[in-house]
Design an enzyme around this catalytic site. Structure first.
Site, short mmCIF file in Angstrom:
data_model
loop_
_atom_site.label_atom_id
_atom_site.label_comp_id
_atom_site.label_asym_id
_atom_site.label_seq_id
_atom_site.Cartn_x
_atom_site.Cartn_y
_atom_site.Cartn_z
N HIS A 1 0.85 -1.20 0.00
CA HIS A 1 0.00 0.00 0.00
C HIS A 1 0.88 1.24 0.00
CE1 HIS A 1 -3.79 2.24 1.68
NE2 HIS A 1 -3.17 2.91 0.73
N GLU B 1 0.63 7.99 -3.70
CA GLU B 1 1.54 7.62 -2.62
C GLU B 1 2.76 8.53 -2.59
OE1 GLU B 1 0.98 5.28 -0.14
OE2 GLU B 1 -1.01 5.50 -1.05
N HIS C 1 2.87 11.00 0.55
CA HIS C 1 3.80 10.45 1.54
C HIS C 1 5.27 10.57 1.11
CE1 HIS C 1 0.39 8.75 3.70
NE2 HIS C 1 -0.03 8.20 2.57
#
Length: 234
Positions: free
Chosen positions: A69, A123, A127
């Site tokens: 993930h 992502e 992040h």
């Protein structure tokens, strides 16, 4: 007049340098604003059997295995930075050598079917940009893929008799199996299938702030699973 223009140009150049320096410092400060990483893997069967359902990527149905993930910078107080550098958006050309590996290890399951770029871009933007003090864009994805190869979660569970067969297993047996294989206590996230049954959804392990080794988690996310949870087929 010529002298005044030279002074003006010099002042403009100095101002530009100061602004660029300030921007670099702000980006660096933001990207260093974390203490460790959560490395998160999800079970595709538990993503697909919810009311939201799923779509297989354009490359076909993923393997029956945990998929990545993300790798998420976090702080010891439980908070986390996000979207730290809008000037460095996701660029697939920077990971062209990793794409085929990512399609198998980091597959998208969101609808409609797609090639994974939106998932990977999210992502990185949310992040990855917060880890720029230690990882550039290519290294962020390469490091995450490497972390997955270090611990085979599915094999660890199967070796302990925990199979993705739709049966229920104790939460403690799942944690023990992963801790035995990794040496570290995992955090287990559950979700519910269409019948409302609690099931194994995501597994969190922690990585140090240099993204070089697994560590004991300084803090776990909020939420909990029941004492007995389902491990669905996929």
């Amino acid at each position: 007049m010529k002298m005044m223009m030279m002074i003006s140009n010099n002042n403009n150049a100095l101002l530009l340098i100061k602004l660029l320096t300030l921007h670099s410092l702000l980006v660096l400060a933001a990207s260093q604003d974390f203490d460790f990483f959560y490395f998160v893997q999800q079970w595709p069967g538990s993503y697909c059997d919810t009311k939201q359902s799923c779509c297989y990527p354009s490359t076909g149905k993923p393997a029956s295995d945990f998929g990545i993930h993300g790798l998420w910078p976090n702080r010891n107080d439980g908070s986390y930075p996000s979207n730290c550098d809008s000037t460095n958006p996701f660029d697939v050309s920077k990971i062209s050598d990793l794409t085929s590996h990512m399609q198998s290890e980091w597959p998208t399951l969101s609808c409609p079917s797609n090639n994974g770029l939106a998932f990977w871009g999210h992502e990185w933007d949310k992040h990855g940009t917060c880890s720029e003090s230690v990882l550039n864009q290519h290294d962020y994805f390469a490091t995450t893929l490497s972390l997955k190869n270090q611990i085979d979660l599915l094999q660890a569970l199967k070796s302990a008799g925990v199979q993705p067969n739709g049966q229920k297993y104790t939460l403690s047996s799942i944690k023990s199996a992963i801790q035995g294989a990794s040496g570290f206590t995992p955090w287990i996230e559950c979700n519910n299938d269409t019948s409302g049954n609690s099931q194994l959804y995501q597994i969190y392990l922690c990585v140090d702030s240099s993204a070089s080794r697994f560590i004991q988690c300084p803090v776990f996310p909020k939420g909990s699973c029941g004492s007995s949870i389902e491990f669905p087929k996929f």
